[in-house]
Design a protein around this motif. Structure first.
Motif, PDB file in Angstrom:
ATOM      1  N   ARG A  18      -5.234 -60.198  66.433  1.00  0.00           N
ATOM      2  CA  ARG A  18      -3.868 -60.025  65.842  1.00  0.00           C
ATOM      3  C   ARG A  18      -2.759 -59.934  67.063  1.00  0.00           C
ATOM      4  NH1 ARG A  18      -3.127 -59.083  60.604  1.00  0.00           N
ATOM      5  NH2 ARG A  18      -1.388 -57.471  61.106  1.00  0.00           N
ATOM      6  N   VAL A  51     -10.386 -63.968  60.656  1.00  0.00           N
ATOM      7  CA  VAL A  51     -10.541 -63.303  59.244  1.00  0.00           C
ATOM      8  C   VAL A  51     -10.828 -61.674  59.768  1.00  0.00           C
ATOM      9  CG1 VAL A  51     -11.313 -65.198  58.006  1.00  0.00           C
ATOM     10  CG2 VAL A  51     -12.870 -63.992  59.196  1.00  0.00           C
ATOM     11  N   GLY A  52     -10.442 -61.042  58.614  1.00  0.00           N
ATOM     12  CA  GLY A  52     -10.674 -59.723  58.715  1.00  0.00           C
ATOM     13  C   GLY A  52     -11.881 -59.077  57.907  1.00  0.00           C
ATOM     14  N   LEU A 187      -6.537 -59.493  54.406  1.00  0.00           N
ATOM     15  CA  LEU A 187      -6.951 -59.955  55.775  1.00  0.00           C
ATOM     16  C   LEU A 187      -8.285 -60.838  55.749  1.00  0.00           C
ATOM     17  CD1 LEU A 187      -6.486 -56.569  57.212  1.00  0.00           C
ATOM     18  CD2 LEU A 187      -5.063 -58.350  57.829  1.00  0.00           C
ATOM     19  N   ALA A 188      -9.081 -60.580  54.748  1.00  0.00           N
ATOM     20  CA  ALA A 188     -10.022 -61.795  54.581  1.00  0.00           C
ATOM     21  C   ALA A 188      -9.815 -63.212  54.499  1.00  0.00           C
ATOM     22  CB  ALA A 188     -11.074 -61.261  53.573  1.00  0.00           C
ATOM     23  N   ASP A 190      -6.603 -64.267  55.744  1.00  0.00           N
ATOM     24  CA  ASP A 190      -6.060 -64.542  56.981  1.00  0.00           C
ATOM     25  C   ASP A 190      -6.028 -63.309  57.782  1.00  0.00           C
ATOM     26  OD1 ASP A 190      -4.491 -65.352  59.139  1.00  0.00           O
ATOM     27  OD2 ASP A 190      -2.777 -65.977  57.854  1.00  0.00           O
ATOM     28  N   GLY A 191      -6.691 -63.146  58.925  1.00  0.00           N
ATOM     29  CA  GLY A 191      -6.965 -61.984  59.559  1.00  0.00           C
ATOM     30  C   GLY A 191      -5.410 -61.846  60.283  1.00  0.00           C
ATOM     31  N   ARG A 192      -4.581 -62.708  60.317  1.00  0.00           N
ATOM     32  CA  ARG A 192      -3.201 -62.624  61.080  1.00  0.00           C
ATOM     33  C   ARG A 192      -2.084 -62.341  60.229  1.00  0.00           C
ATOM     34  NH1 ARG A 192      -2.479 -63.324  66.247  1.00  0.00           N
ATOM     35  NH2 ARG A 192      -0.671 -64.217  66.113  1.00  0.00           N
ATOM     36  N   GLU A 217      -9.229 -50.170  62.315  1.00  0.00           N
ATOM     37  CA  GLU A 217      -9.605 -50.942  63.494  1.00  0.00           C
ATOM     38  C   GLU A 217     -10.270 -49.908  64.496  1.00  0.00           C
ATOM     39  OE1 GLU A 217      -6.125 -52.708  64.981  1.00  0.00           O
ATOM     40  OE2 GLU A 217      -6.031 -54.215  63.129  1.00  0.00           O
ATOM     41  N   LEU A 222     -12.882 -51.899  59.887  1.00  0.00           N
ATOM     42  CA  LEU A 222     -12.372 -53.316  60.169  1.00  0.00           C
ATOM     43  C   LEU A 222     -12.699 -53.990  61.344  1.00  0.00           C
ATOM     44  CD1 LEU A 222     -10.654 -55.351  58.681  1.00  0.00           C
ATOM     45  CD2 LEU A 222      -8.598 -54.087  59.495  1.00  0.00           C
ATOM     46  N   TYR A 224     -12.460 -58.131  63.113  1.00  0.00           N
ATOM     47  CA  TYR A 224     -12.045 -59.510  62.972  1.00  0.00           C
ATOM     48  C   TYR A 224     -12.951 -60.551  63.749  1.00  0.00           C
ATOM     49  CZ  TYR A 224      -7.952 -56.882  62.328  1.00  0.00           C
ATOM     50  OH  TYR A 224      -6.792 -56.077  61.575  1.00  0.00           O
TER      51      TYR A 224
END
Length: 328
Positions: A18, A51-52, A187-188, A190-192, A217, A222, A224
């Motif tokens: 990220r 992805v997160g 986030l699933a 798009d993790g960004r 995090e 969480l 990535y």
């Protein structure tokens, strides 16, 4: 094909998924705008997804590797159905298209009525099923998945990328709350996803989004994944090595194999072949070189078998459709 800038951007993302494009550009030696444009091009091509994911450790899930041998004329529908199951985290077709290899996430006390273990053998298309527990994952220090495309970063560059990472907190990861659902869903996909967009989706303030992300995090709740499609990056051969290793050598062999750039995953498993090694190569000659210079030079391996993947179906959080990574 990738150039040096693309490779540095991919490595930067694997170190810090990220991180801002400004900081990624500094490492890649380009402007913030160029770093963003190159990333978006890779993403649009279907070669890359960030992805997160909620860590499987939150819910105590174990991982099992299943090898399902099928009638060649019936394997495709079964493989596609398995890939869409949420408890299947990875799936490939191998061995000339007659074997499905998949990883299942399920508790150690998996119920006997589990669909995969109980119903598959009844299918006329299934000839044989074996399921083994993955008892240990080997993670090579300083890497994050497959790096065989090249352009490793030096220690100073990695330090620049990871300097802003929150320090981990003590103790096991905690389950997310119901309020976290829209955050995690975004986030699933798009993790960004930006803090601004996450604030819009959750109805939270920017500061609350930042605080919650840092907490999730740092606690390990969480995680990535930077998912790459090797075929899009010029690496066309994906194989699974099933190694039989003496217990006294298992830790050494597994750790050594995990350090190779060609290897995205190594796991100790409960079967007769007790080490599973995923290998990505450019072509058959590249794979032969890996076997004869890497594996052959590793003492402690008593026997091996090879499964060649002929069709990728699913990665951790992406289906693979028409040669592209897509959301499930």
């Amino acid at each position: 094909m990738l150039d040096d800038v693309d490779r540095k951007i991919l490595r930067a993302l694997q170190c810090a998924p990220r991180l801002s494009f400004r900081r990624i550009g500094e490492v890649a030696g380009v402007s913030e705008q160029t770093a963003a444009r190159r990333y978006q091009a890779l993403r649009r091509s279907g070669a890359l997804r960030v992805v997160g994911l909620v860590s499987r450790r939150v819910y105590g899930a174990a991982e099992w590797v299943a090898r399902i041998r099928c009638r060649p004329d019936r394997v495709a529908p079964l493989a596609e159905a398995l890939a869409r199951r949420p408890d299947i985290s990875w799936a490939h077709l191998a061995s000339g298209g007659s074997e499905i290899i998949c990883v299942i996430r399920a508790p150690l006390d998996m119920p006997s009525e589990d669909v995969l273990l109980r119903q598959l053998p009844r299918s006329a298309s299934v000839l044989d099923v074996s399921v083994d527990l993955i008892i240990h994952n080997y993670d090579a220090p300083g890497t994050a998945g497959w790096t065989g495309y090249g352009e490793n970063l030096d220690a100073a560059q990695v330090g620049l990328l990871t300097a802003e990472r929150p320090p981990p907190t003590a103790g096991p990861p905690l389950p997310p709350t119901d309020e976290d659902a829209p955050l995690l869903e975004a986030l699933a996909q798009d993790g960004r996803t930006t803090h601004t967009r996450l604030a819009e989706l959750t109805g939270w303030s920017l500061s609350r989004v930042a605080r919650r992300l840092e907490t999730l995090e740092a606690s390990g709740t969480l995680e990535y994944e930077v998912e790459l499609l090797p075929e899009r990056l010029g690496h066309w051969l994906h194989a699974i090595l099933w190694l039989r290793v003496a217990p006294a050598a298992l830790e050494r062999v597994g750790t050594e194999a995990a350090g190779y750039a060609e290897v995205p995953f190594v796991g100790a498993i409960s079967g007769e072949h007790n080490l599973m090694v995923s290998v990505i190569a450019r072509d058959p000659e590249d794979f032969y070189r890996f076997l004869t210079t890497r594996i052959a030079a590793t003492p402690g391996i008593d026997a091996y078998a090879v499964s060649i993947s002929v069709h990728h179906l699913k990665k951790a959080a992406s289906l693979i459709s028409r040669g592209r990574l897509v959301p499930p």
